[in-house]
Design a protein around this motif. Structure first.
Motif, PDB file in Angstrom:
ATOM      1  N   ALA A 122     144.736 -44.266 -10.911  1.00 30.89           N
ATOM      2  CA  ALA A 122     143.882 -43.611 -11.903  1.00 30.89           C
ATOM      3  C   ALA A 122     144.576 -42.397 -12.500  1.00 30.89           C
ATOM      4  CB  ALA A 122     142.561 -43.207 -11.254  1.00 30.89           C
ATOM      5  N   TRP A 123     145.208 -41.580 -11.653  1.00 32.77           N
ATOM      6  CA  TRP A 123     145.930 -40.406 -12.164  1.00 32.77           C
ATOM      7  C   TRP A 123     147.116 -40.823 -13.031  1.00 32.77           C
ATOM      8  CZ3 TRP A 123     144.894 -35.375 -12.467  1.00 32.77           C
ATOM      9  CH2 TRP A 123     143.858 -34.881 -11.678  1.00 32.77           C
ATOM     10  N   THR A 124     147.831 -41.846 -12.593  1.00 31.32           N
ATOM     11  CA  THR A 124     148.993 -42.309 -13.357  1.00 31.32           C
ATOM     12  C   THR A 124     148.569 -42.793 -14.739  1.00 31.32           C
ATOM     13  OG1 THR A 124     150.193 -42.956 -11.350  1.00 31.32           O
ATOM     14  CG2 THR A 124     150.882 -43.992 -13.413  1.00 31.32           C
ATOM     15  N   HIS A 125     147.521 -43.587 -14.810  1.00 32.15           N
ATOM     16  CA  HIS A 125     147.113 -44.156 -16.094  1.00 32.15           C
ATOM     17  C   HIS A 125     146.424 -43.121 -16.983  1.00 32.15           C
ATOM     18  CE1 HIS A 125     148.629 -47.905 -14.885  1.00 32.15           C
ATOM     19  NE2 HIS A 125     147.659 -48.219 -14.050  1.00 32.15           N
ATOM     20  N   ALA A 126     145.765 -42.164 -16.379  1.00 28.44           N
ATOM     21  CA  ALA A 126     145.215 -41.072 -17.188  1.00 28.44           C
ATOM     22  C   ALA A 126     146.349 -40.331 -17.885  1.00 28.44           C
ATOM     23  CB  ALA A 126     144.411 -40.122 -16.316  1.00 28.44           C
ATOM     24  N   THR A 265     141.649 -61.393 -37.368  1.00 34.61           N
ATOM     25  CA  THR A 265     142.166 -62.518 -38.144  1.00 34.61           C
ATOM     26  C   THR A 265     143.417 -63.091 -37.498  1.00 34.61           C
ATOM     27  OG1 THR A 265     143.256 -60.865 -39.531  1.00 34.61           O
ATOM     28  CG2 THR A 265     141.212 -61.837 -40.372  1.00 34.61           C
ATOM     29  N   SER A 266     143.865 -62.474 -36.428  1.00 39.33           N
ATOM     30  CA  SER A 266     144.927 -62.987 -35.574  1.00 39.33           C
ATOM     31  C   SER A 266     144.405 -62.961 -34.146  1.00 39.33           C
ATOM     32  CB  SER A 266     146.201 -62.129 -35.711  1.00 39.33           C
ATOM     33  OG  SER A 266     145.931 -60.794 -35.342  1.00 39.33           O
ATOM     34  N   ALA A 267     145.179 -63.486 -33.217  1.00 38.26           N
ATOM     35  CA  ALA A 267     144.731 -63.523 -31.828  1.00 38.26           C
ATOM     36  C   ALA A 267     145.897 -63.254 -30.895  1.00 38.26           C
ATOM     37  CB  ALA A 267     144.095 -64.865 -31.505  1.00 38.26           C
ATOM     38  N   VAL A 268     145.614 -62.512 -29.839  1.00 41.76           N
ATOM     39  CA  VAL A 268     146.608 -62.185 -28.824  1.00 41.76           C
ATOM     40  C   VAL A 268     146.013 -62.526 -27.464  1.00 41.76           C
ATOM     41  CG1 VAL A 268     147.974 -60.358 -27.744  1.00 41.76           C
ATOM     42  CG2 VAL A 268     147.558 -60.309 -30.214  1.00 41.76           C
ATOM     43  N   VAL A 269     146.741 -63.300 -26.668  1.00 41.67           N
ATOM     44  CA  VAL A 269     146.262 -63.708 -25.354  1.00 41.67           C
ATOM     45  C   VAL A 269     146.867 -62.812 -24.283  1.00 41.67           C
ATOM     46  CG1 VAL A 269     146.177 -65.571 -23.657  1.00 41.67           C
ATOM     47  CG2 VAL A 269     145.985 -66.094 -26.094  1.00 41.67           C
ATOM     48  N   GLN A 270     146.038 -62.399 -23.356  1.00 40.82           N
ATOM     49  CA  GLN A 270     146.488 -61.531 -22.263  1.00 40.82           C
ATOM     50  C   GLN A 270     145.913 -62.035 -20.944  1.00 40.82           C
ATOM     51  OE1 GLN A 270     144.961 -57.539 -22.418  1.00 40.82           O
ATOM     52  NE2 GLN A 270     146.294 -56.789 -20.794  1.00 40.82           N
ATOM     53  N   ALA A 271     146.799 -62.369 -20.013  1.00 44.85           N
ATOM     54  CA  ALA A 271     146.363 -62.734 -18.668  1.00 44.85           C
ATOM     55  C   ALA A 271     146.217 -61.453 -17.857  1.00 44.85           C
ATOM     56  CB  ALA A 271     147.373 -63.665 -18.007  1.00 44.85           C
ATOM     57  N   ILE A 272     145.167 -61.364 -17.075  1.00 47.72           N
ATOM     58  CA  ILE A 272     144.949 -60.193 -16.226  1.00 47.72           C
ATOM     59  C   ILE A 272     144.852 -60.679 -14.785  1.00 47.72           C
ATOM     60  CG2 ILE A 272     143.461 -58.227 -15.717  1.00 47.72           C
ATOM     61  CD1 ILE A 272     142.570 -58.209 -18.567  1.00 47.72           C
ATOM     62  N   LYS A 273     145.725 -60.163 -13.952  1.00 48.22           N
ATOM     63  CA  LYS A 273     145.782 -60.576 -12.555  1.00 48.22           C
ATOM     64  C   LYS A 273     145.206 -59.484 -11.653  1.00 48.22           C
ATOM     65  CE  LYS A 273     149.934 -63.357 -13.355  1.00 48.22           C
ATOM     66  NZ  LYS A 273     151.354 -63.575 -12.977  1.00 48.22           N
ATOM     67  N   PRO A 274     144.698 -59.866 -10.489  1.00 46.33           N
ATOM     68  CA  PRO A 274     144.182 -58.864  -9.551  1.00 46.33           C
ATOM     69  C   PRO A 274     145.230 -57.820  -9.216  1.00 46.33           C
ATOM     70  CG  PRO A 274     143.595 -61.072  -8.834  1.00 46.33           C
ATOM     71  CD  PRO A 274     144.547 -61.246  -9.979  1.00 46.33           C
ATOM     72  N   GLY A 275     144.832 -56.559  -9.262  1.00 46.35           N
ATOM     73  CA  GLY A 275     145.748 -55.474  -8.913  1.00 46.35           C
ATOM     74  C   GLY A 275     146.629 -54.990 -10.041  1.00 46.35           C
ATOM     75  N   ASP A 276     146.606 -55.678 -11.181  1.00 42.97           N
ATOM     76  CA  ASP A 276     147.448 -55.270 -12.305  1.00 42.97           C
ATOM     77  C   ASP A 276     146.700 -54.213 -13.120  1.00 42.97           C
ATOM     78  OD1 ASP A 276     149.185 -54.973 -14.409  1.00 42.97           O
ATOM     79  OD2 ASP A 276     149.472 -57.125 -14.745  1.00 42.97           O
ATOM     80  N   GLU A 278     147.858 -51.800 -14.915  1.00 39.09           N
ATOM     81  CA  GLU A 278     148.421 -51.569 -16.246  1.00 39.09           C
ATOM     82  C   GLU A 278     147.856 -52.558 -17.258  1.00 39.09           C
ATOM     83  OE1 GLU A 278     152.644 -51.511 -16.214  1.00 39.09           O
ATOM     84  OE2 GLU A 278     152.796 -49.814 -14.828  1.00 39.09           O
ATOM     85  N   ALA A 279     147.662 -53.806 -16.827  1.00 46.81           N
ATOM     86  CA  ALA A 279     147.104 -54.814 -17.727  1.00 46.81           C
ATOM     87  C   ALA A 279     145.668 -54.457 -18.104  1.00 46.81           C
ATOM     88  CB  ALA A 279     147.147 -56.191 -17.074  1.00 46.81           C
ATOM     89  N   VAL A 280     144.909 -53.952 -17.152  1.00 46.01           N
ATOM     90  CA  VAL A 280     143.529 -53.548 -17.443  1.00 46.01           C
ATOM     91  C   VAL A 280     143.517 -52.427 -18.475  1.00 46.01           C
ATOM     92  CG1 VAL A 280     141.457 -52.480 -16.480  1.00 46.01           C
ATOM     93  CG2 VAL A 280     142.639 -54.285 -15.204  1.00 46.01           C
ATOM     94  N   LEU A 281     144.401 -51.455 -18.300  1.00 44.57           N
ATOM     95  CA  LEU A 281     144.451 -50.342 -19.246  1.00 44.57           C
ATOM     96  C   LEU A 281     144.869 -50.822 -20.639  1.00 44.57           C
ATOM     97  CD1 LEU A 281     144.176 -47.291 -19.676  1.00 44.57           C
ATOM     98  CD2 LEU A 281     146.609 -47.077 -19.126  1.00 44.57           C
ATOM     99  N   ARG A 282     145.847 -51.729 -20.703  1.00 49.89           N
ATOM    100  CA  ARG A 282     146.264 -52.272 -22.003  1.00 49.89           C
ATOM    101  C   ARG A 282     145.112 -53.008 -22.672  1.00 49.89           C
ATOM    102  NH1 ARG A 282     150.861 -53.883 -19.170  1.00 49.89           N
ATOM    103  NH2 ARG A 282     150.161 -56.052 -19.192  1.00 49.89           N
ATOM    104  N   MET A 283     144.360 -53.771 -21.890  1.00 46.79           N
ATOM    105  CA  MET A 283     143.223 -54.495 -22.446  1.00 46.79           C
ATOM    106  C   MET A 283     142.183 -53.540 -23.008  1.00 46.79           C
ATOM    107  SD  MET A 283     139.844 -55.388 -21.809  1.00 46.79           S
ATOM    108  CE  MET A 283     139.630 -55.120 -20.055  1.00 46.79           C
ATOM    109  N   VAL A 284     141.884 -52.479 -22.264  1.00 43.15           N
ATOM    110  CA  VAL A 284     140.874 -51.513 -22.682  1.00 43.15           C
ATOM    111  C   VAL A 284     141.283 -50.811 -23.976  1.00 43.15           C
ATOM    112  CG1 VAL A 284     139.857 -49.289 -22.061  1.00 43.15           C
ATOM    113  CG2 VAL A 284     139.879 -51.153 -20.400  1.00 43.15           C
ATOM    114  N   ARG A 285     142.555 -50.488 -24.115  1.00 38.81           N
ATOM    115  CA  ARG A 285     143.028 -49.706 -25.258  1.00 38.81           C
ATOM    116  C   ARG A 285     143.439 -50.573 -26.448  1.00 38.81           C
ATOM    117  NH1 ARG A 285     147.512 -46.133 -24.547  1.00 38.81           N
ATOM    118  NH2 ARG A 285     146.568 -45.062 -26.295  1.00 38.81           N
ATOM    119  N   HIS A 286     143.493 -51.883 -26.242  1.00 38.30           N
ATOM    120  CA  HIS A 286     143.936 -52.784 -27.308  1.00 38.30           C
ATOM    121  C   HIS A 286     142.873 -52.889 -28.395  1.00 38.30           C
ATOM    122  CE1 HIS A 286     145.240 -56.496 -29.289  1.00 38.30           C
ATOM    123  NE2 HIS A 286     146.408 -56.330 -28.708  1.00 38.30           N
TER     124      HIS A 286
END
Length: 390
Positions: A122-126, A265-276, A278-286
Motif C-alpha cells: 500500500a505504501w509503495t503504490h501510494a 471505441t477501442s479495447a484493452v485486455v488485462q489479466a489480473i492474478k492473485p497477489g499482483d 501492481e496490476a490492480v493499481l493499473r486497472m484502477v487508474r486506467h
C-alpha cells in the motif's frame, strides 16, 4: 526493520541523503524508526524523535517503506530550516511534517484494507501514484468503496447454504433434492425411513430450503468489461473500478481467473492474478476516454472466455458495465451468439442509463441491473450485479 545501511541500499531518498551527509541521514533514520543511540541534543533528529506520533511507532519500526516515506519528507525540509533554529522551532517544523505523514498513513490504511494489500504494498503504490502525479484521493475513494463492496459480497455468500445455488430466505415443501434440509438428508440414510422420505419428495412435501435467486454452481472464470468512455467519469468510474476490485478479491478467494476488458471505441485486455498488486493499481487508474463500442468489448470478452476455456477454465461469466448504448446492435448480437454458444452467462450493469428491453444487452442477459446515482456510493449495490433477485 532494516538498519540505516540497509535502508541506504534499498531506498533512493535515503541513499541521496547519505551522499550529502551520512551522519545526519543516519541520525534522522534512526530517530524515525526508533533505533540506534540518542540523537544529538538540539538537532533536528532529536526534534523528529520527540514529536514522532505514538500511534505510528509500530508501523515505522516494522515497515521500512513507510519509514522511507517519512524520511524523504522530513529530510526535504532541512534546507529551509533557519541557520540557528531553536529546539522549539525545530519541533514545530517536525510536527508539521508528521501531520502530513499521519494523513498519508490513514490514506494508505484505506488502500490496504480496500484492495486487500499488505502495508508495504500500500505504501509503495501510494508513492507510485504520487510520482506519476496521479489522483491519490480518487484511488483512496475507490479503495474505501471496494472494501465495503467486498464485505457485502462476502456477507452475501455467508448467508448461503453449502451446495444450494441461491440465497436462502426460508423453508418450504418441495422435491428439490439439492435443497433438502439436513434432517431430511439424514433420514434418507436410514433404510427404515428412506421410503417415507422418498414418498414425500415424490409428492413435493419434503422439507427444503426456500431460495430466491439463481447462481451458478460451478465457479468459472470472470471476465469484466468496463466502459471507459468519456461519460464514465467521477462516481461512475469509481463505482466500476471499486466493483471490479471487490469481484477480483472474491474470485481470488475462490481460485477463479479474472480478466478485465477496458473499452471505449477501442479495447484493452488485462489479466489480473492473485497477489499482483501492481496490476490492480493499473486497472484502477486506467481510463481510455472517447466513445463507446460495446460490440467490440463483448467480442474481446468472448475471446478471453475462449482462451480461458482452452487453458481448462470452463464456465465463464461476463459482467458488462456501461453507462450508454452505442447503437451497433448487430455487433452486440454477433458477440453474444458466440458467447452463448460457449455457455457464457452475461450480467449487464447499466449505470445511470436504461437499456431497452429489446436490446440484446438486456434480453439475453442472465441478470440486468440499473444503478442510479445514489447507489453508486453504496457498497451493497455490487451484490445486485452478481445475484439474481426475485
Amino acid at each position: 526493520m532494516g538498519t540505516f545501511l540497509q535502508a541506504r541500499r534499498a531506498h533512493r531518498a535515503v541513499a541521496v541523503a547519505a551522499d550529502q551527509s551520512a551522519a545526519a541521514a543516519g541520525d534522522l533514520w534512526n530517530a524515525i524508526v526508533g533505533a540506534g543511540s540518542e540523537p544529538l541534543a538540539g538537532s533536528f533528529a532529536e526534534a523528529v524523535q520527540d514529536t514522532a506520533p505514538v500511534e505510528h511507532a509500530a508501523l515505522l519500526a516494522s515497515d521500512d517503506v513507510a519509514a522511507a516515506y517519512a524520511f524523504e519528507r522530513l529530510w526535504a525540509c532541512l534546507p529551509a530550516l533557519p541557520p540557528r533554529a531553536s529546539p522549539f522551532e525545530l519541533r514545530g517544523v517536525a510536527r508539521e511534517r508528521w501531520a502530513a505523514f499521519d494523513a498519508q498513513a490513514r490514506r494508505t490504511e484505506h488502500l490496504a484494507g480496500g484492495f486487500g494489500w499488505d502495508v508495504s504494498a500500500a505504501w509503495t503504490h501510494a508513492r507510485d501514484v504520487e510520482l506519476a502525479h496521479g489522483d491519490l484521493h480518487q484511488v483512496e475513494r475507490i479503495a474505501r468503496l471496494a472494501g465495503r463492496m467486498y464485505a457485502a459480497l462476502r456477507g452475501a455468500r455467508a448467508s448461503r447454504v453449502h451446495g444450494v445455488p441461491a440465497e436462502v430466505y426460508s423453508v418450504e415443501q418441495g422435491n428439490d433434492v439439492s435443497r433438502l434440509l439436513p434432517a431430511e438428508q439424514v433420514l434418507l440414510m436410514e433404510p427404515v425411513l428412506e421410503t417415507v422420505v422418498l414418498e414425500r419428495i415424490a409428492s413435493r412435501r419434503a422439507a427444503q430450503y426456500a431460495v430466491q435467486g439463481e447462481a451458478k454452481k460451478s465457479k468459472g472464470p470472470l471476465v469484466i468489461a468496463l466502459d471507459e468512455s468519456g461519460s464514465m467519469h467521477a462516481a461512475r468510474n469509481e463505482w466500476a473500478k471499486a466493483a471490479t476490485v471487490a469481484l477480483c478479491r472474491v474470485a481470488f478467494d475462490e481460485k477463479r481467473p479474472v480478466a478485465v476488458v477496458h473499452y471505449s471505441t477501442s479495447a484493452v485486455v488485462q489479466a489480473i492474478k492473485p497477489g499482483d498488486t501492481e496490476a490492480v493499481l493499473r486497472m484502477v487508474r486506467h481510463f481510455l476516454g472517447g466513445g463507446t463500442a460495446i460490440g467490440l468489448a463483448l467480442g474481446m470478452a468472448v475471446q478471453q472466455v475462449r482462451q480461458l476455456a482452452q487453458r481448462g477454465h470452463q464456465g465463464a461469466d461476463i459482467i458488462l458495465v456501461t453507462d450508454g448504448v452505442d447503437g451497433d446492435q448487430a455487433a452486440q448480437e454477433a458477440a453474444l451468439r458466440e458467447g452463448l454458444a460457449l455457455g457464457v452467462r452475461l450480467w449487464t450493469v447499466a449505470i445511470e442509463c436504461e437499456v431497452a428491453e429489446t436490446s440484446p444487452l438486456r434480453a439475453k442477459a442472465a441478470q440486468y441491473v440499473r444503478l442510479g446515482g445514489a447507489e453508486l456510493a453504496k457498497g451493497e449495490s455490487v451484490s445486485l450485479c452478481v445475484f439474481r433477485r426475485t
